[in-house]
Scaffold this active site. Structure first.
Site, PDB file in Angstrom:
ATOM      1  N   ASP A 160       0.771  -1.193  -0.002  1.00 19.49           N
ATOM      2  CA  ASP A 160       0.160  -0.072   0.084  1.00 19.49           C
ATOM      3  C   ASP A 160       0.862   1.247  -0.030  1.00 19.49           C
ATOM      4  O   ASP A 160       1.790   1.339   0.750  1.00 19.49           O
ATOM      5  CB  ASP A 160      -0.909  -0.164   1.361  1.00 19.49           C
ATOM      6  CG  ASP A 160      -2.102   1.034   1.097  1.00 19.49           C
ATOM      7  OD1 ASP A 160      -1.776   2.326   0.846  1.00 19.49           O
ATOM      8  OD2 ASP A 160      -3.080   0.559   1.171  1.00 19.49           O
ATOM      9  N   ILE A 161       0.616   2.105  -1.068  1.00 18.80           N
ATOM     10  CA  ILE A 161       1.495   3.293  -0.917  1.00 18.80           C
ATOM     11  C   ILE A 161       1.494   4.451  -0.014  1.00 18.80           C
ATOM     12  O   ILE A 161       2.278   4.954   0.503  1.00 18.80           O
ATOM     13  CB  ILE A 161       1.233   4.118  -2.360  1.00 18.80           C
ATOM     14  CG1 ILE A 161       2.321   4.858  -2.931  1.00 18.80           C
ATOM     15  CG2 ILE A 161       0.038   4.903  -2.120  1.00 18.80           C
ATOM     16  CD1 ILE A 161       3.462   3.798  -3.530  1.00 18.80           C
TER      17      ILE A 161
ATOM     18  N   HIS B  64     -10.205  -5.767  -2.526  1.00 19.02           N
ATOM     19  CA  HIS B  64      -8.841  -5.792  -1.856  1.00 19.02           C
ATOM     20  C   HIS B  64      -8.849  -6.220  -0.306  1.00 19.02           C
ATOM     21  O   HIS B  64      -9.988  -5.718   0.167  1.00 19.02           O
ATOM     22  CB  HIS B  64      -7.966  -4.596  -2.247  1.00 19.02           C
ATOM     23  CG  HIS B  64      -8.628  -3.274  -1.870  1.00 19.02           C
ATOM     24  ND1 HIS B  64      -9.818  -2.632  -2.276  1.00 19.02           N
ATOM     25  CD2 HIS B  64      -8.336  -2.413  -0.868  1.00 19.02           C
ATOM     26  CE1 HIS B  64      -9.914  -1.351  -1.776  1.00 19.02           C
ATOM     27  NE2 HIS B  64      -9.349  -1.323  -1.027  1.00 19.02           N
TER      28      HIS B  64
HETATM   29  P1  AMP Z   1      -9.830   1.851   0.337  1.00 24.49           P
HETATM   30  O1  AMP Z   1     -10.674   1.734  -0.978  1.00 24.49           O
HETATM   31  O2  AMP Z   1     -10.087   2.614   1.116  1.00 24.49           O
HETATM   32  O3  AMP Z   1      -9.366   0.427   1.020  1.00 24.49           O
HETATM   33  O4  AMP Z   1      -8.551   2.450  -0.094  1.00 24.49           O
HETATM   34  C1  AMP Z   1      -7.630   1.797  -1.218  1.00 24.49           C
HETATM   35  C2  AMP Z   1      -6.270   1.741  -0.692  1.00 24.49           C
HETATM   36  O5  AMP Z   1      -5.405   1.636  -1.937  1.00 24.49           O
HETATM   37  C3  AMP Z   1      -5.575   2.861   0.299  1.00 24.49           C
HETATM   38  O6  AMP Z   1      -5.242   2.261   1.303  1.00 24.49           O
HETATM   39  C4  AMP Z   1      -4.684   3.375  -0.769  1.00 24.49           C
HETATM   40  O7  AMP Z   1      -3.473   3.811  -0.218  1.00 24.49           O
HETATM   41  C5  AMP Z   1      -4.336   2.290  -1.631  1.00 24.49           C
HETATM   42  N1  AMP Z   1      -3.733   2.828  -3.077  1.00 24.49           N
HETATM   43  C6  AMP Z   1      -4.357   3.466  -3.757  1.00 24.49           C
HETATM   44  N2  AMP Z   1      -3.679   3.713  -5.049  1.00 24.49           N
HETATM   45  C7  AMP Z   1      -2.408   2.916  -4.716  1.00 24.49           C
HETATM   46  C8  AMP Z   1      -1.474   2.716  -5.585  1.00 24.49           C
HETATM   47  N3  AMP Z   1      -1.211   3.205  -6.894  1.00 24.49           N
HETATM   48  N4  AMP Z   1      -0.350   1.830  -5.094  1.00 24.49           N
HETATM   49  C9  AMP Z   1      -0.615   1.228  -3.915  1.00 24.49           C
HETATM   50  N5  AMP Z   1      -1.751   1.547  -2.909  1.00 24.49           N
HETATM   51  C10 AMP Z   1      -2.591   2.318  -3.294  1.00 24.49           C
END
Ligand code: AMP
Length: 128
Positions: A29-30, A93
């Site tokens: 996770d970024i 996810h």
């Molecule tokens: P949520 O749908 O609230 O679980 O959020 C999506 C998750 O994906 C969050 O924790 C973001 O930090 C993560 N995220 C979004 N874009 C990216 C990316 N390009 N690379 C890695 N993690 C990501």
């Protein structure tokens, strides 16, 4: 339009990859809550986890189990929290988060800001 996670899986957007097989992809996770915070996603683009077919859902948990064991081994955490929440990305996810205390899994707290070198180092350790 493909989700950001489908674009990551396709290699169109870079990620710190941890593991991949024919059905699933795991990457850091970024915006991590802790070092080792990893996302596990199905390659099949489905928004809601429980809309996945049973075989894919079961396989995803088993895939996550392998990654969780690596996170625990590398971080020495007590347990790995397994969290499904959020509406930000419409692609199912599972968050895997190293946990030593319940407060470690508070999505409202400030995220870690890691350098690319730190992300690469963690991803490399978790990919073994
Ligand atoms: P949520 O749908 O609230 O679980 O959020 C999506 C998750 O994906 C969050 O924790 C973001 O930090 C993560 N995220 C979004 N874009 C990216 C990316 N390009 N690379 C890695 N993690 C990501």
């Amino acid at each position: 339009m493909a989700s950001i996670f489908s674009r990551i899986i396709a290699g169109e957007i870079p990620s710190y990859k941890v593991a991949e097989d024919d059905r699933f992809y795991a990457f850091l996770d970024i915006n991590p809550l802790a070092k080792g915070h990893t996302l596990v996603v199905p390659k099949k683009e489905v928004d809601y986890l429980y809309d996945l077919d049973d075989e894919t859902l079961a396989g995803m948990i088993l895939f996550a189990k392998k990654i969780a064991a690596r996170i625990r081994r590398e971080t020495g955490c007590k347990k790995v929290a397994t969290v499904v929440l959020g509406l930000e990305v419409p692609h199912a996810h599972i968050h895997l988060i190293p946990m030593n205390d319940e407060n470690d899994v508070d999505f409202h707290k400030e995220k870690l800001s890691l350098t690319p070198e730190e992300f690469n180092e963690i991803a490399e350790k978790l990919s073994r």
